[in-house]
Scaffold this active site. Structure first.
Site, short mmCIF file in Angstrom:
data_model
loop_
_atom_site.label_atom_id
_atom_site.label_comp_id
_atom_site.label_asym_id
_atom_site.label_seq_id
_atom_site.Cartn_x
_atom_site.Cartn_y
_atom_site.Cartn_z
N GLY A 1 -0.17 -5.62 1.02
CA GLY A 1 -0.58 -4.76 0.01
C GLY A 1 0.22 -5.58 -1.56
O GLY A 1 -1.57 -6.20 -2.35
N GLU B 1 4.62 -5.00 7.42
CA GLU B 1 3.79 -4.02 8.14
C GLU B 1 4.05 -3.77 9.77
O GLU B 1 3.63 -2.83 10.09
CB GLU B 1 2.24 -4.23 7.63
CG GLU B 1 1.98 -4.55 6.76
CD GLU B 1 1.86 -5.52 6.21
OE1 GLU B 1 2.24 -6.32 6.19
OE2 GLU B 1 1.26 -5.81 5.44
N ALA C 1 1.07 -1.09 -0.21
CA ALA C 1 -0.44 -0.02 -0.15
C ALA C 1 1.17 1.15 0.38
O ALA C 1 1.70 1.00 0.43
CB ALA C 1 -0.74 0.11 1.63
N GLU D 1 -0.52 -8.84 -0.87
CA GLU D 1 -1.89 -9.78 -0.35
C GLU D 1 -2.80 -9.73 -1.95
O GLU D 1 -3.61 -10.07 -1.99
CB GLU D 1 -2.89 -8.42 0.36
CG GLU D 1 -2.56 -8.82 1.79
CD GLU D 1 -1.93 -7.57 3.02
OE1 GLU D 1 -1.81 -6.20 2.39
OE2 GLU D 1 -3.06 -7.37 3.87
N1 COA Z 1 4.87 3.54 -0.10
C1 COA Z 1 5.12 5.03 -0.60
N2 COA Z 1 6.51 4.82 -1.71
C2 COA Z 1 7.38 3.67 -1.98
C3 COA Z 1 6.87 2.04 -1.62
C4 COA Z 1 5.26 2.14 -0.36
N3 COA Z 1 4.96 0.80 -0.05
N4 COA Z 1 7.68 1.24 -1.69
C5 COA Z 1 8.70 2.01 -2.16
N5 COA Z 1 7.99 2.98 -2.81
C6 COA Z 1 8.76 4.95 -3.08
C7 COA Z 1 9.91 5.07 -2.55
O1 COA Z 1 9.64 5.88 -1.72
C8 COA Z 1 11.32 5.79 -3.51
O2 COA Z 1 9.99 7.02 -3.45
P1 COA Z 1 11.34 8.20 -4.46
O3 COA Z 1 11.64 7.82 -5.20
O4 COA Z 1 10.58 9.52 -4.29
O5 COA Z 1 12.11 8.30 -2.32
C9 COA Z 1 10.77 4.86 -4.59
O6 COA Z 1 9.78 3.70 -4.47
C10 COA Z 1 11.72 2.90 -4.85
O7 COA Z 1 11.75 3.18 -3.79
P2 COA Z 1 13.02 2.86 -2.94
O8 COA Z 1 13.48 2.20 -1.14
O9 COA Z 1 14.08 4.47 -2.94
O10 COA Z 1 13.83 0.92 -3.28
P3 COA Z 1 14.82 0.33 -2.61
O11 COA Z 1 15.42 -0.74 -4.01
O12 COA Z 1 16.19 0.93 -1.95
O13 COA Z 1 13.83 -0.39 -1.50
C11 COA Z 1 11.77 -2.19 -0.80
C12 COA Z 1 12.84 -1.61 -2.41
C13 COA Z 1 11.15 -2.68 -1.47
C14 COA Z 1 12.90 -2.88 -0.03
C15 COA Z 1 11.60 -0.61 -0.42
O14 COA Z 1 11.21 0.42 -1.43
C16 COA Z 1 10.58 -0.80 0.87
O15 COA Z 1 10.50 -1.13 1.73
N6 COA Z 1 8.77 -0.60 0.52
C17 COA Z 1 8.08 -0.92 1.69
C18 COA Z 1 7.87 -2.32 1.47
C19 COA Z 1 6.64 -1.55 2.74
O16 COA Z 1 6.71 -1.87 3.52
N7 COA Z 1 5.31 -2.01 2.43
C20 COA Z 1 4.36 -2.15 3.26
C21 COA Z 1 3.88 -1.16 3.20
S1 COA Z 1 2.03 -1.14 4.29
#
Ligand code: COA
Length: 255
Positions: A110, A133, A65, A113
């Site tokens: 999400g 989460e 999400a 999910e």
């Molecule tokens: N919601 C909003 N933005 C998200 C996102 C999410 N769930 N997951 C990734 N993004 C965005 C990042 O903020 C970043 O945006 P920016 O370039 O404007 O800063 C972009 O997507 C790229 O992500 P980034 O974190 O730079 O990539 P990465 O390769 O370093 O890491 C992940 C990849 C997937 C490990 C990391 O993005 C992450 O942990 N995301 C969240 C996962 C999460 O907690 N999901 C559950 C949500 S309830």
């Protein structure tokens, strides 16, 4: 025309691509409402026999999400948000047309999910699955606490949810979370190959099989009774006449 999706139809399969690659296809409210609209349209389109959901780019199916949209929500607003996701994912799970998740990278929160709401999950070798989460002070809100248990059992589901560990596509395969793991460039073809087999079957029987299997997980239904009812219903449909005639006439059925 959608802001956050690409939608195409090829050989009777509607391919819905989550299209926010710069945000790793995070599921914001616009994307979810567009997904609902595109999905509804695919269900209504008699030219569409099946649906594939995938993510744009080579890095993510959906990284969850959209966390930015959580800021400032109160408890009621957060429950409404979760409920909205449940409605859309429930629609996918109960779709009469088969739905395949082509998981082309991160399927987190999400995203995992959403993949779990689909009937089948095919993963590319680089895919990663997880429910991170609790790291955010949250719990899975789009069905993760329930469907993950259904697919991989309580033992591993609780481990993944509580540790927030991500697992590889191969581990997801071993745990029974995905049907196949293939190189990324073969992902869509593998989905289409499986769907071609399903397209050759009776659409009515495919629908009733999905409905009967889903009844196993529905506390309001007795799955065995549902199966008996749906078995009977097959006999009222032309697909049954065609399927049996084709067998007796030693030809392929034409549904
Ligand atoms: N919601 C909003 N933005 C998200 C996102 C999410 N769930 N997951 C990734 N993004 C965005 C990042 O903020 C970043 O945006 P920016 O370039 O404007 O800063 C972009 O997507 C790229 O992500 P980034 O974190 O730079 O990539 P990465 O390769 O370093 O890491 C992940 C990849 C997937 C490990 C990391 O993005 C992450 O942990 N995301 C969240 C996962 C999460 O907690 N999901 C559950 C949500 S309830």
């Amino acid at each position: 025309m959608y802001q956050t999706l690409l939608v195409t139809t090829e050989n009777k399969t509607c391919i819905i691509t989550l299209n926010r690659p710069d945000k790793l296809n995070a599921l914001n409210q616009t994307l979810l409402s567009e997904l609902k609209a595109a999905f509804t349209q695919a269900l209504a389109d008699s030219e569409v026999k099946s649906i594939i959901i995938t993510g744009a780019g080579e890095k993510a199916f959906a990284a969850g999400a959209d966390i930015q949209e959580f800021v400032g929500l109160d408890a009621q607003q957060a429950s409404n948000l979760a409920n909205n996701g449940h409605i859309i994912f429930g629609m996918i799970e109960n779709s009469p047309k088969p739905v395949v998740a082509a998981v082309n990278g991160f399927a987190l929160g999400g995203g995992c999910e959403l993949a779990m709401a689909c009937h089948l999950r095919i993963a590319s070798e680089n895919a990663k699955f997880g429910q991170p989460e609790v790291k955010l002070g949250l719990i899975p809100g789009y069905g993760g606490t329930q469907r993950l248990v259904q697919y991989i059992g309580k033992t591993k589901a609780l481990e993944l949810i509580l540790t927030t560990d991500m697992i590889t596509a191969n581990d997801a395969y071993i745990l029974g979370l995905v049907n196949y793991v293939v190189p990324q460039h073969e992902l869509l073809n593998k989905c289409k190959e499986i769907l071609a087999k399903i397209h050759a079957q009776s659409p009515n029987a495919v629908y009733l099989a999905i409905k009967s299997v889903n009844a196993y997980f529905d506390d309001n239904k007795n799955g065995f009774e549902e199966e008996i009812k749906n078995f009977g219903q097959c006999f009222t449909h032309n697909d049954f006449k065609e399927g049996v005639s084709a067998f007796l006439e030693k030809r392929k059925p034409n549904f």
